[in-house]
Design an enzyme around this catalytic site. Sequence first.
Site, PDB file in Angstrom:
ATOM      1  N   THR A  40      -1.282   4.062   2.965  1.00  0.00           N
ATOM      2  CA  THR A  40      -0.182   3.788   2.034  1.00  0.00           C
ATOM      3  C   THR A  40      -0.174   2.329   1.606  1.00  0.00           C
ATOM      4  O   THR A  40       0.065   2.009   0.433  1.00  0.00           O
ATOM      5  CB  THR A  40       1.157   4.150   2.693  1.00  0.00           C
ATOM      6  OG1 THR A  40       1.175   5.535   3.004  1.00  0.00           O
ATOM      7  CG2 THR A  40       2.324   3.825   1.774  1.00  0.00           C
ATOM      8  N   HIS A  43      -2.668   1.694  -1.059  1.00  0.00           N
ATOM      9  CA  HIS A  43      -2.159   2.142  -2.360  1.00  0.00           C
ATOM     10  C   HIS A  43      -1.208   1.107  -2.948  1.00  0.00           C
ATOM     11  O   HIS A  43      -1.252   0.804  -4.152  1.00  0.00           O
ATOM     12  CB  HIS A  43      -1.419   3.476  -2.212  1.00  0.00           C
ATOM     13  CG  HIS A  43      -2.322   4.646  -1.994  1.00  0.00           C
ATOM     14  ND1 HIS A  43      -3.135   5.168  -2.966  1.00  0.00           N
ATOM     15  CD2 HIS A  43      -2.532   5.412  -0.890  1.00  0.00           C
ATOM     16  CE1 HIS A  43      -3.811   6.206  -2.492  1.00  0.00           C
ATOM     17  NE2 HIS A  43      -3.458   6.368  -1.235  1.00  0.00           N
ATOM     18  N   CYS A  99      19.174  17.557   7.187  1.00  0.00           N
ATOM     19  CA  CYS A  99      19.639  16.628   8.221  1.00  0.00           C
ATOM     20  C   CYS A  99      20.738  17.264   9.065  1.00  0.00           C
ATOM     21  O   CYS A  99      20.722  17.198  10.298  1.00  0.00           O
ATOM     22  CB  CYS A  99      20.154  15.344   7.587  1.00  0.00           C
ATOM     23  SG  CYS A  99      18.867  14.176   7.082  1.00  0.00           S
TER      24      CYS A  99
END
Length: 346
Positions: A40, A43, A99
Site C-alpha cells: 500500500t 502505491h 460493527c
Amino acid sequence: MRALRKVTAGPGLELVDVPEPEYGPKDVLVRVLRAGICGTDLHLRAWDEWAASTVQAPLTIGHEFFGEVVAVGADVDHVAVGDHVSGEGHVVCGTCRNCRAGRRHLCINTSGVGVNRDGAFADLVVVPASNAWVQPAGLDPDLGALFDPLGNAVHTALQWPVVGEDVVVTGAGPIGVMATAVVRHAGARRIAVTDMSADRLALAVAAGADLAVDVSRGQSLADAQEALGMVEGFDIALEMSGAPAAVEDLLANMNHGGRVAMLGLPTDRYAIDWGRVITHMITLRGIYGRELFETWYLMGSMLASSPALREAVSSVVTGRYPAQEWEDAFAETASGHGGKVLLDWS
C-alpha cells in the site's frame, strides 16, 4: 517530530518536521519503534489511480507498527503508559450494521491508519486505544511490527480447516511466506508455493513449504502436482499475488469442491474461468485485513505456543533501515526479491 509524508497530491514522499499529534480522551499516543513498509505504501508513493482516488494530502503514511505508549486519553482504562503495543490499522465506526453485529472487520466506514488518517511513519502516532494491542514485555520490536501483515496471513490461511489438506499459496511475499508457516503449523499435508523470485521462494521453503514453484522458469502447478504425487488437485488455495496468471493456474489445478481465499489485490480487472468455478464447485472468498480482534488472539496464542512458528514469521524480515534512509528501504521493498522491510524509528 519527524514524519514521512505525502506532502502534495502527486508522486513522492518527504521526511519533514511536523508538530506532535494531539490525542483525544479515547486515544493513545505511541512512540514508534518499528514500522513495516507495505505494498500500500508503494502505491501511495507512486500516486497511482487508486492512491489518487483514496488519499487526501497532506498525510503521514504507514500502518504496520510497534511502539511504546507515552500518553493515554482520560477515558482509557485498559492501556497504560509504558505498554508496548502493535497497532491495528483499521479504525471502525462502531455503529454500522456489521460493527453492531460484532463483525467489525466488515465495517463500511473503515478509516485506515496511514491512508485516511495520519499514520505510523513518524516518531509518534495516535490511534484509538481499542486499536492498540498490548504485547508481552520483552517482545522483539521487529516481530511486534509484523502483527498487521501476520493478521492478514492468519485470517487468510485459517478461512477453512487445513488439517490433512493439500494447499497452494500463490505469491511468496511476506504475507504469503507467513501464511505458509501458519498452514504448516495448522496441519496441512502438502504445501506448494509459487512466485517469480528465487529468494522469496527460498523463504517460503524455510517457512514450511514442501515445494517451490518458480513460474519465471516455466514451472506450473500441474508440474507441482506431479512432483508431489498428487492426483486430484489442491484442496485449499491462498491467493496472495493479485496476478491474473497465478489465479488462472490455481483454478486449473483445484480439486472439485476446492476453496480459494483471495487476498492479493490486482492492478486491474481480469477474466476468470467461471465455467470451471461452477462445474468444479469451487468456492472463492475475498479477504481484506483481519477479524477484529479474534485474529489477534489467534496470532498471539500460536506465537506463544510455537517457537518454530515465531522463527518462521520473524524470518520474513530481510531489511531494516534507520528512518532517515527511507528511500533505500522503499527501493528494497519495490525490488520484489526480499521479504519485509522495516523502518527503525527508535
